[in-house]
Design an enzyme around this catalytic site. Structure first.
Site, PDB file in Angstrom:
ATOM      1  N   GLU A 109     -11.512   4.580   4.213  1.00  0.00           N
ATOM      2  CA  GLU A 109     -11.155   5.584   5.230  1.00  0.00           C
ATOM      3  C   GLU A 109     -12.285   5.747   6.250  1.00  0.00           C
ATOM      4  O   GLU A 109     -12.032   5.880   7.441  1.00  0.00           O
ATOM      5  CB  GLU A 109     -10.810   6.931   4.586  1.00  0.00           C
ATOM      6  CG  GLU A 109      -9.521   6.929   3.797  1.00  0.00           C
ATOM      7  CD  GLU A 109      -8.255   6.749   4.629  1.00  0.00           C
ATOM      8  OE1 GLU A 109      -8.310   6.795   5.878  1.00  0.00           O
ATOM      9  OE2 GLU A 109      -7.190   6.552   4.021  1.00  0.00           O
ATOM     10  N   TYR A 119       0.843  -1.201   0.000  1.00  0.00           N
ATOM     11  CA  TYR A 119       0.000   0.000   0.000  1.00  0.00           C
ATOM     12  C   TYR A 119       0.883   1.257   0.000  1.00  0.00           C
ATOM     13  O   TYR A 119       0.683   2.170  -0.802  1.00  0.00           O
ATOM     14  CB  TYR A 119      -0.950  -0.019   1.201  1.00  0.00           C
ATOM     15  CG  TYR A 119      -1.801   1.217   1.293  1.00  0.00           C
ATOM     16  CD1 TYR A 119      -2.852   1.422   0.410  1.00  0.00           C
ATOM     17  CD2 TYR A 119      -1.546   2.197   2.249  1.00  0.00           C
ATOM     18  CE1 TYR A 119      -3.633   2.573   0.470  1.00  0.00           C
ATOM     19  CE2 TYR A 119      -2.314   3.346   2.326  1.00  0.00           C
ATOM     20  CZ  TYR A 119      -3.349   3.528   1.437  1.00  0.00           C
ATOM     21  OH  TYR A 119      -4.110   4.669   1.489  1.00  0.00           O
ATOM     22  N   TRP A 124      -5.415   0.956  10.432  1.00  0.00           N
ATOM     23  CA  TRP A 124      -5.380   0.829   8.976  1.00  0.00           C
ATOM     24  C   TRP A 124      -5.036  -0.605   8.583  1.00  0.00           C
ATOM     25  O   TRP A 124      -5.509  -1.115   7.570  1.00  0.00           O
ATOM     26  CB  TRP A 124      -4.398   1.839   8.376  1.00  0.00           C
ATOM     27  CG  TRP A 124      -4.464   1.898   6.886  1.00  0.00           C
ATOM     28  CD1 TRP A 124      -3.458   1.615   6.021  1.00  0.00           C
ATOM     29  CD2 TRP A 124      -5.594   2.246   6.072  1.00  0.00           C
ATOM     30  NE1 TRP A 124      -3.889   1.756   4.718  1.00  0.00           N
ATOM     31  CE2 TRP A 124      -5.201   2.152   4.732  1.00  0.00           C
ATOM     32  CE3 TRP A 124      -6.902   2.630   6.353  1.00  0.00           C
ATOM     33  CZ2 TRP A 124      -6.055   2.433   3.661  1.00  0.00           C
ATOM     34  CZ3 TRP A 124      -7.756   2.908   5.297  1.00  0.00           C
ATOM     35  CH2 TRP A 124      -7.327   2.800   3.969  1.00  0.00           C
TER      36      TRP A 124
END
Length: 180
Positions: free
Chosen positions: A40, A18, A48
């Site tokens: 998000e 990522y 995350w």
């Protein structure tokens, strides 16, 4: 994120890819933009890493990020999503994904795409972006909006200057490098 993300992410099985190929990279693809917004929103209150681990399940649950399909999700879809252990089973976050897809359908009528809508408002300060997102979408507080915009290159800060990915991103001329 901070310099520590740039230092910690490389080599990590989820954060590494990522960080190295998505975070801070600009995109014009509405599916990518919608995915990032939904992820998000779902990250709120969680790590995350949790979201990255569930990303494949989110993609399946939300019709491969097909905005038109998600915008048509109804009560049966909400029930299905709330039973899906592969995603975050939070009614408010599920409802936000569907409502925001509906709002994106409307934005495409006026601007052609989510990307064009973002571009039409760029550049804005983070505070002004947050006001605009709160007026336009649901479940979009300051941290969600800030991370969304940073992750797609509308705000600076995804990578520190010494990070090798910073140079790759900057060569792509993300919106934060263009003032007007």
């Amino acid at each position: 994120m901070t310099q520590s993300y740039c230092e910690a992410a490389p080599g990590h099985p989820f954060h590494g890819p990522y960080h190295d190929s998505e975070y801070g990279f600009p995109s014009r693809d509405d599916k990518v933009l919608f995915e990032r917004l939904v992820l998000e929103i779902n990250q709120a209150g969680l790590s995350w890493l949790t979201i990255l681990k569930k990303r494949e399940a989110f993609t399946a649950a939300f019709a491969g990020w097909d905005i038109d399909r998600v915008a048509r999700f109804g009560a049966k879809d909400v029930d299905r999503l709330l039973l899906d252990a592969g995603i975050i089973r939070n009614r408010l976050k599920v409802a936000a994904a569907i409502t925001n897809a509906q709002r994106l359908v409307d934005l495409r009528q006026t601007h052609g795409s989510f990307a064009a809508w973002l571009d039409a408002h760029h550049p804005l300060s983070k505070a002004d972006w947050v006001k605009l997102f709160r007026k336009t979408f649901v479940f979009t507080g300051g941290e969600i909006v800030g991370e969304f915009l940073m992750s797609l290159g509308y705000l600076p800060g995804a990578h520190f200057d010494g990070c090798p990915v910073y140079r790759k991103v900057k060569k792509l001329r993300p919106p934060w490098t263009i003032t007007a």
